[in-house]
Design a protein around this motif. Structure first.
Motif, PDB file in Angstrom:
ATOM      1  N   GLU A  66      99.763 -78.069   7.120  1.00 48.34           N
ATOM      2  CA  GLU A  66      99.156 -77.463   5.881  1.00 48.34           C
ATOM      3  C   GLU A  66      98.073 -78.364   5.506  1.00 48.34           C
ATOM      4  O   GLU A  66      97.093 -77.824   4.877  1.00 48.34           O
ATOM      5  CB  GLU A  66     100.260 -77.320   4.765  1.00 48.34           C
ATOM      6  CG  GLU A  66     101.313 -76.344   5.093  1.00 48.34           C
ATOM      7  CD  GLU A  66     102.594 -76.531   3.964  1.00 48.34           C
ATOM      8  OE1 GLU A  66     102.398 -77.358   3.294  1.00 48.34           O
ATOM      9  OE2 GLU A  66     103.486 -75.663   4.562  1.00 48.34           O
ATOM     10  N   ALA A  67      98.119 -79.796   5.464  1.00 47.58           N
ATOM     11  CA  ALA A  67      97.104 -80.494   5.077  1.00 47.58           C
ATOM     12  C   ALA A  67      95.761 -80.306   6.081  1.00 47.58           C
ATOM     13  O   ALA A  67      94.854 -80.264   5.531  1.00 47.58           O
ATOM     14  CB  ALA A  67      97.534 -81.886   5.214  1.00 47.58           C
TER      15      ALA A  67
ATOM     16  N   LYS B 158     105.936 -79.679   8.203  1.00 51.57           N
ATOM     17  CA  LYS B 158     105.053 -78.708   8.183  1.00 51.57           C
ATOM     18  C   LYS B 158     104.044 -79.047   7.214  1.00 51.57           C
ATOM     19  O   LYS B 158     102.794 -78.458   7.224  1.00 51.57           O
ATOM     20  CB  LYS B 158     105.770 -77.307   7.646  1.00 51.57           C
ATOM     21  CG  LYS B 158     106.893 -76.755   8.461  1.00 51.57           C
ATOM     22  CD  LYS B 158     107.259 -75.436   7.545  1.00 51.57           C
ATOM     23  CE  LYS B 158     108.281 -74.717   8.531  1.00 51.57           C
ATOM     24  NZ  LYS B 158     108.797 -73.698   7.697  1.00 51.57           N
ATOM     25  N   GLY B 159     104.033 -80.176   6.346  1.00 59.19           N
ATOM     26  CA  GLY B 159     103.024 -80.546   5.741  1.00 59.19           C
ATOM     27  C   GLY B 159     101.845 -81.196   6.416  1.00 59.19           C
ATOM     28  O   GLY B 159     100.777 -80.922   5.972  1.00 59.19           O
ATOM     29  N   GLN B 160     101.929 -81.518   7.676  1.00 60.01           N
ATOM     30  CA  GLN B 160     101.097 -81.943   8.501  1.00 60.01           C
ATOM     31  C   GLN B 160     100.070 -81.025   8.571  1.00 60.01           C
ATOM     32  O   GLN B 160      98.775 -81.040   8.680  1.00 60.01           O
ATOM     33  CB  GLN B 160     101.616 -82.460   9.798  1.00 60.01           C
ATOM     34  CG  GLN B 160     102.327 -83.726   9.512  1.00 60.01           C
ATOM     35  CD  GLN B 160     101.363 -84.991   9.004  1.00 60.01           C
ATOM     36  OE1 GLN B 160     100.608 -85.229   9.543  1.00 60.01           O
ATOM     37  NE2 GLN B 160     102.454 -85.932   8.403  1.00 60.01           N
TER      38      GLN B 160
END
Length: 301
Positions: A171-172, A167-169
């Motif tokens: 969010e970034a 999910k960080g992809q």
């Protein structure tokens, strides 16, 4: 000694693995011997039955044209099904219900119907509602059935590949101001391609094999249908089945080998982003390495 996924086998486990491997090869040899014996008893090993495959006529008249039609139908189906599946897979992840729900309904319906029924429905549609000639109709029906079924399967592959990313992809991407469409096309899809590639190639193998359904039910002149004509002319049913099976194995092995090579290349390209410099090149040009500065003889910059 351990690894990330499993403990390295000890001496007892190694002996057990060797014993099981030997047992497997013995059973395989016995099975092959039994098949050879049965074929010999049924006179299926006579040279007269295999001789047609040593001539060019059997290949140029029957097998190669049939293989060409098989690859043609498979290629058309994959070229159409892959982008269509990607569209439906992304649509199923939409924030808008009026897009997400119809896309999900289409995927679930066509994924649940056997591909043979889709081919038969498509054939009836072309017969009753279009002016497609009887010569081209089997190809159209086969491609339509394969596209509808495999596009729905590939839609789930695309959706699963995207959801498997951290999910960080996402969010970034949102943090730097990208919209959802830009995040999907510029960040998520390029990363998901490598993860989806084995499943996509597996589906391509399925497409190649499923073209045989059109030959059985619709008279499409694919490889298996061409084999039946060859067997009727040379009276070599079992040898023709064996030869066609070997052809399918070779074609699918080439596809999977190419996919493995392509996947490895994609992974290596993502790990390496520049040329490798030799030590003397770094000494001659320290500025080529980020964070490195040239100093004078006194050690000052």
């Amino acid at each position: 000694m351990t690894s990330v996924l499993y403990d390295a086998p000890g001496p007892r486990a190694k002996r057990r693995n060797v014993l099981l491997s030997v047992l497997f090869f013995v059973l395989l040899a016995l099975a092959l011997w039994w098949i050879w014996t049965m074929m010999d008893e049924k006179n299926q090993l006579e040279w007269a039955l295999w001789e047609p495959f040593t001539t060019s006529q059997a290949w140029t008249t029957y097998l190669l044209p049939g293989l060409g039609d098989t690859l043609k139908a498979a290629a058309l189906s994959m070229v159409i099904a892959l982008p269509l599946g990607a569209v439906f897979g992304i649509a199923r992840m939409s924030d808008h219900r009026w897009i997400r729900l119809p896309a999900g309904a289409v995927v679930e319906i066509f994924r649940a119907i056997p591909v043979l029924l889709l081919m038969l429905f498509a054939n009836e549609f072309y017969v009753r509602s279009t002016g497609v000639s009887s010569e081209d109709r089997p190809l159209y029906a086969v491609v339509t059935g394969l596209v509808l079924y495999n596009a729905s399967v590939l839609a789930e592959v695309v959706r699963a590949g995207i959801l498997a990313l951290p999910k960080g992809q996402t969010e970034a991407a949102y943090a730097i101001g990208l919209r959802k469409g830009q995040t999907m096309t510029s960040v998520l899809l390029p990363q998901a391609v490598t993860a989806m590639l084995p499943a996509i190639v597996s589906q391509l193998v399925v497409i190649v094999k499923d073209t045989a359904l059109g030959g059985v039910m619709l008279g499409f002149t694919e490889l298996l249908n061409a084999r039946s004509t060859l067997a009727a002319n040379y009276a070599n049913v079992v040898p023709s089945f064996i030869v066609v099976a070997i052809i399918f194995i070779v074609v699918n092995f080439l596809l999977t080998s190419f996919a493995s090579w392509l996947e490895g290349r994609l992974r290596r390209s993502k790990r390496s982003t520049g040329a490798v410099l030799a030590p003397e090149e770094v000494e001659d040009n320290p500025a080529a390495v980020p964070g490195t500065y040239r100093t004078g003889g006194d050690g000052k910059i």
